[in-house]
Design a protein around this motif. Structure first.
Motif, PDB file in Angstrom:
ATOM      1  N   PRO A 131       0.041  23.797   7.489  1.00 24.57           N
ATOM      2  CA  PRO A 131      -0.969  22.813   7.074  1.00 24.57           C
ATOM      3  C   PRO A 131      -0.632  22.130   5.753  1.00 24.57           C
ATOM      4  O   PRO A 131      -0.937  20.943   5.567  1.00 24.57           O
ATOM      5  CB  PRO A 131      -2.251  23.643   6.976  1.00 24.57           C
ATOM      6  CG  PRO A 131      -2.045  24.744   7.954  1.00 24.57           C
ATOM      7  CD  PRO A 131      -0.585  25.083   7.861  1.00 24.57           C
ATOM      8  N   ARG A 132      -0.004  22.866   4.835  1.00 20.73           N
ATOM      9  CA  ARG A 132       0.361  22.248   3.562  1.00 20.73           C
ATOM     10  C   ARG A 132       1.308  21.073   3.782  1.00 20.73           C
ATOM     11  O   ARG A 132       1.192  20.026   3.139  1.00 20.73           O
ATOM     12  CB  ARG A 132       1.018  23.260   2.619  1.00 20.73           C
ATOM     13  CG  ARG A 132       1.398  22.633   1.279  1.00 20.73           C
ATOM     14  CD  ARG A 132       2.292  23.527   0.445  1.00 20.73           C
ATOM     15  NE  ARG A 132       2.547  22.945  -0.864  1.00 20.73           N
ATOM     16  CZ  ARG A 132       3.478  22.023  -1.098  1.00 20.73           C
ATOM     17  NH1 ARG A 132       4.229  21.565  -0.100  1.00 20.73           N
ATOM     18  NH2 ARG A 132       3.661  21.548  -2.325  1.00 20.73           N
ATOM     19  N   ASP A 133       2.262  21.232   4.720  1.00 15.87           N
ATOM     20  CA  ASP A 133       3.197  20.148   5.000  1.00 15.87           C
ATOM     21  C   ASP A 133       2.470  18.934   5.564  1.00 15.87           C
ATOM     22  O   ASP A 133       2.777  17.787   5.211  1.00 15.87           O
ATOM     23  CB  ASP A 133       4.267  20.617   5.980  1.00 15.87           C
ATOM     24  CG  ASP A 133       5.180  21.686   5.386  1.00 15.87           C
ATOM     25  OD1 ASP A 133       5.270  21.761   4.142  1.00 15.87           O
ATOM     26  OD2 ASP A 133       5.786  22.450   6.170  1.00 15.87           O
ATOM     27  N   SER A 134       1.480  19.192   6.437  1.00 17.48           N
ATOM     28  CA  SER A 134       0.692  18.086   6.988  1.00 17.48           C
ATOM     29  C   SER A 134      -0.074  17.365   5.887  1.00 17.48           C
ATOM     30  O   SER A 134      -0.098  16.130   5.824  1.00 17.48           O
ATOM     31  CB  SER A 134      -0.295  18.605   8.039  1.00 17.48           C
ATOM     32  OG  SER A 134       0.369  19.076   9.180  1.00 17.48           O
ATOM     33  N   LEU A 135      -0.717  18.137   5.005  1.00 20.90           N
ATOM     34  CA  LEU A 135      -1.488  17.524   3.927  1.00 20.90           C
ATOM     35  C   LEU A 135      -0.585  16.734   2.990  1.00 20.90           C
ATOM     36  O   LEU A 135      -0.959  15.633   2.540  1.00 20.90           O
ATOM     37  CB  LEU A 135      -2.249  18.603   3.155  1.00 20.90           C
ATOM     38  CG  LEU A 135      -3.353  19.336   3.918  1.00 20.90           C
ATOM     39  CD1 LEU A 135      -4.001  20.386   3.019  1.00 20.90           C
ATOM     40  CD2 LEU A 135      -4.405  18.378   4.453  1.00 20.90           C
ATOM     41  N   LEU A 136       0.586  17.259   2.705  1.00 26.63           N
ATOM     42  CA  LEU A 136       1.510  16.550   1.833  1.00 26.63           C
ATOM     43  C   LEU A 136       1.960  15.238   2.478  1.00 26.63           C
ATOM     44  O   LEU A 136       2.042  14.203   1.810  1.00 26.63           O
ATOM     45  CB  LEU A 136       2.718  17.430   1.509  1.00 26.63           C
ATOM     46  CG  LEU A 136       3.809  16.789   0.638  1.00 26.63           C
ATOM     47  CD1 LEU A 136       3.234  16.266  -0.678  1.00 26.63           C
ATOM     48  CD2 LEU A 136       4.931  17.795   0.378  1.00 26.63           C
ATOM     49  N   ASN A 137       2.242  15.261   3.768  1.00 29.03           N
ATOM     50  CA  ASN A 137       2.629  14.030   4.460  1.00 29.03           C
ATOM     51  C   ASN A 137       1.508  12.999   4.423  1.00 29.03           C
ATOM     52  O   ASN A 137       1.756  11.795   4.260  1.00 29.03           O
ATOM     53  CB  ASN A 137       3.017  14.334   5.907  1.00 29.03           C
ATOM     54  CG  ASN A 137       4.361  15.024   6.017  1.00 29.03           C
ATOM     55  OD1 ASN A 137       5.210  14.891   5.131  1.00 29.03           O
ATOM     56  ND2 ASN A 137       4.575  15.766   7.096  1.00 29.03           N
ATOM     57  N   ILE A 138       0.280  13.469   4.575  1.00 26.45           N
ATOM     58  CA  ILE A 138      -0.862  12.555   4.508  1.00 26.45           C
ATOM     59  C   ILE A 138      -0.997  11.994   3.102  1.00 26.45           C
ATOM     60  O   ILE A 138      -1.261  10.797   2.911  1.00 26.45           O
ATOM     61  CB  ILE A 138      -2.151  13.269   4.964  1.00 26.45           C
ATOM     62  CG1 ILE A 138      -2.058  13.615   6.455  1.00 26.45           C
ATOM     63  CG2 ILE A 138      -3.388  12.410   4.682  1.00 26.45           C
ATOM     64  CD1 ILE A 138      -3.123  14.567   6.932  1.00 26.45           C
ATOM     65  N   ALA A 139      -0.816  12.844   2.105  1.00 24.59           N
ATOM     66  CA  ALA A 139      -0.864  12.381   0.722  1.00 24.59           C
ATOM     67  C   ALA A 139       0.174  11.289   0.486  1.00 24.59           C
ATOM     68  O   ALA A 139      -0.112  10.258  -0.142  1.00 24.59           O
ATOM     69  CB  ALA A 139      -0.632  13.553  -0.238  1.00 24.59           C
ATOM     70  N   ARG A 140       1.361  11.493   0.984  1.00 24.00           N
ATOM     71  CA  ARG A 140       2.412  10.487   0.822  1.00 24.00           C
ATOM     72  C   ARG A 140       2.048   9.185   1.522  1.00 24.00           C
ATOM     73  O   ARG A 140       2.380   8.096   1.041  1.00 24.00           O
ATOM     74  CB  ARG A 140       3.728  11.040   1.357  1.00 24.00           C
ATOM     75  CG  ARG A 140       4.357  12.095   0.438  1.00 24.00           C
ATOM     76  CD  ARG A 140       5.542  12.776   1.082  1.00 24.00           C
ATOM     77  NE  ARG A 140       6.255  13.632   0.127  1.00 24.00           N
ATOM     78  CZ  ARG A 140       7.014  14.658   0.474  1.00 24.00           C
ATOM     79  NH1 ARG A 140       7.152  14.985   1.766  1.00 24.00           N
ATOM     80  NH2 ARG A 140       7.631  15.380  -0.456  1.00 24.00           N
ATOM     81  N   SER A 141       1.352   9.281   2.655  1.00 26.74           N
ATOM     82  CA  SER A 141       0.986   8.073   3.397  1.00 26.74           C
ATOM     83  C   SER A 141      -0.011   7.206   2.639  1.00 26.74           C
ATOM     84  O   SER A 141      -0.139   6.010   2.935  1.00 26.74           O
ATOM     85  CB  SER A 141       0.399   8.455   4.764  1.00 26.74           C
ATOM     86  OG  SER A 141      -0.939   8.930   4.652  1.00 26.74           O
ATOM     87  N   VAL A 142      -0.722   7.796   1.678  1.00 24.70           N
ATOM     88  CA  VAL A 142      -1.659   7.008   0.872  1.00 24.70           C
ATOM     89  C   VAL A 142      -1.134   6.804  -0.549  1.00 24.70           C
ATOM     90  O   VAL A 142      -1.886   6.488  -1.467  1.00 24.70           O
ATOM     91  CB  VAL A 142      -3.064   7.647   0.839  1.00 24.70           C
ATOM     92  CG1 VAL A 142      -3.688   7.618   2.226  1.00 24.70           C
ATOM     93  CG2 VAL A 142      -3.034   9.074   0.287  1.00 24.70           C
ATOM     94  N   GLY A 143       0.178   6.987  -0.723  1.00 24.80           N
ATOM     95  CA  GLY A 143       0.816   6.612  -1.969  1.00 24.80           C
ATOM     96  C   GLY A 143       0.936   7.676  -3.027  1.00 24.80           C
ATOM     97  O   GLY A 143       1.269   7.379  -4.179  1.00 24.80           O
TER      98      GLY A 143
END
Length: 207
Positions: A131-143
């Motif tokens: 889940p941490r990897d998913s959250l980090l990818n989402i964070a990157r998607s919003v800059g």
């Protein structure tokens, strides 16, 4: 604040392995954190629908995918309903807390976009993605970069505010998610058909 709940919020920071405690908007360009209730629709609508949900709740994710688009088109986008989304962490609570902290850091304009992305990432978690990897990818998607993400989910002030929102939900009698209230009255069946049965007569009373 009971000890179990306190450990939940402390663990939220540990999910990322972060040690920094600076605010997520303290480093170039990150959006100002979203505060208070997150709402969509007409603030002056005759009907207010409140949903308590968790980004780690499978039933919440299913509602978001199968009911929310139609509900939004019929009631929210038309200004007939004020929709209020309130956060209530469920297992794994540290992941839920980190997800909500991330959505807040994304700012009001992107809050619901991030929540939707986290709901959709549940399928990846079930397939074995951390889940941490998913959250980090989402964070990157919003800059956000990884450092900003780590600061975001370990921000003491943000965690304290999240604690307060969770305690308010508990005080309101919320014990699980999703939980829906229409003009303050609990609705057990959150299917589109049942929501229509509850909401449409209230709208009809307004002429």
């Amino acid at each position: 604040m009971n000890a179990l709940l306190r450990r939940t919020f402390i663990a939220a920071a540990a999910v990322t392995g972060a040690l920094a405690l600076a605010a997520c908007n303290g480093n170039g360009g990150a959006a100002a954190s979203a505060e208070g209730d997150m709402t969509l629709g007409n603030d002056n609508a005759a009907v207010t629908v409140v949903e308590y949900a968790s980004v780690t709740c499978g039933h919440c994710a299913a509602w978001n995918e199968t009911v929310w688009p139609e509900f939004k088109r019929k009631y929210v986008d038309t200004g007939k309903v004020k929709y209020v989304f309130r956060e209530f962490p469920t297992a794994p609570a540290p992941v839920a807390a980190a997800g909500f902290l991330l959505a807040r850091c994304a700012g009001e304009e992107r809050y619901f976009e991030v929540v939707d992305a986290i709901f959709r990432s549940q399928a990846d978690w079930q397939a074995g993605t951390n889940p941490r990897d998913s959250l980090l990818n989402i964070a990157r998607s919003v800059g956000m970069n990884e450092q900003e993400f780590q600061r975001c989910v370990s921000d003491e002030d943000a965690i304290a505010a999240f604690e307060e929102r969770t305690q308010a939900a508990i005080a309101a009698g919320v014990t699980g998610t999703p939980a829906f209230y229409v003009n303050g009255e609990a609705v057990q069946d959150s299917s589109m058909a049942n929501l229509e049965r509850v909401i449409d007569p209230l709208l009809a009373q307004q002429g």
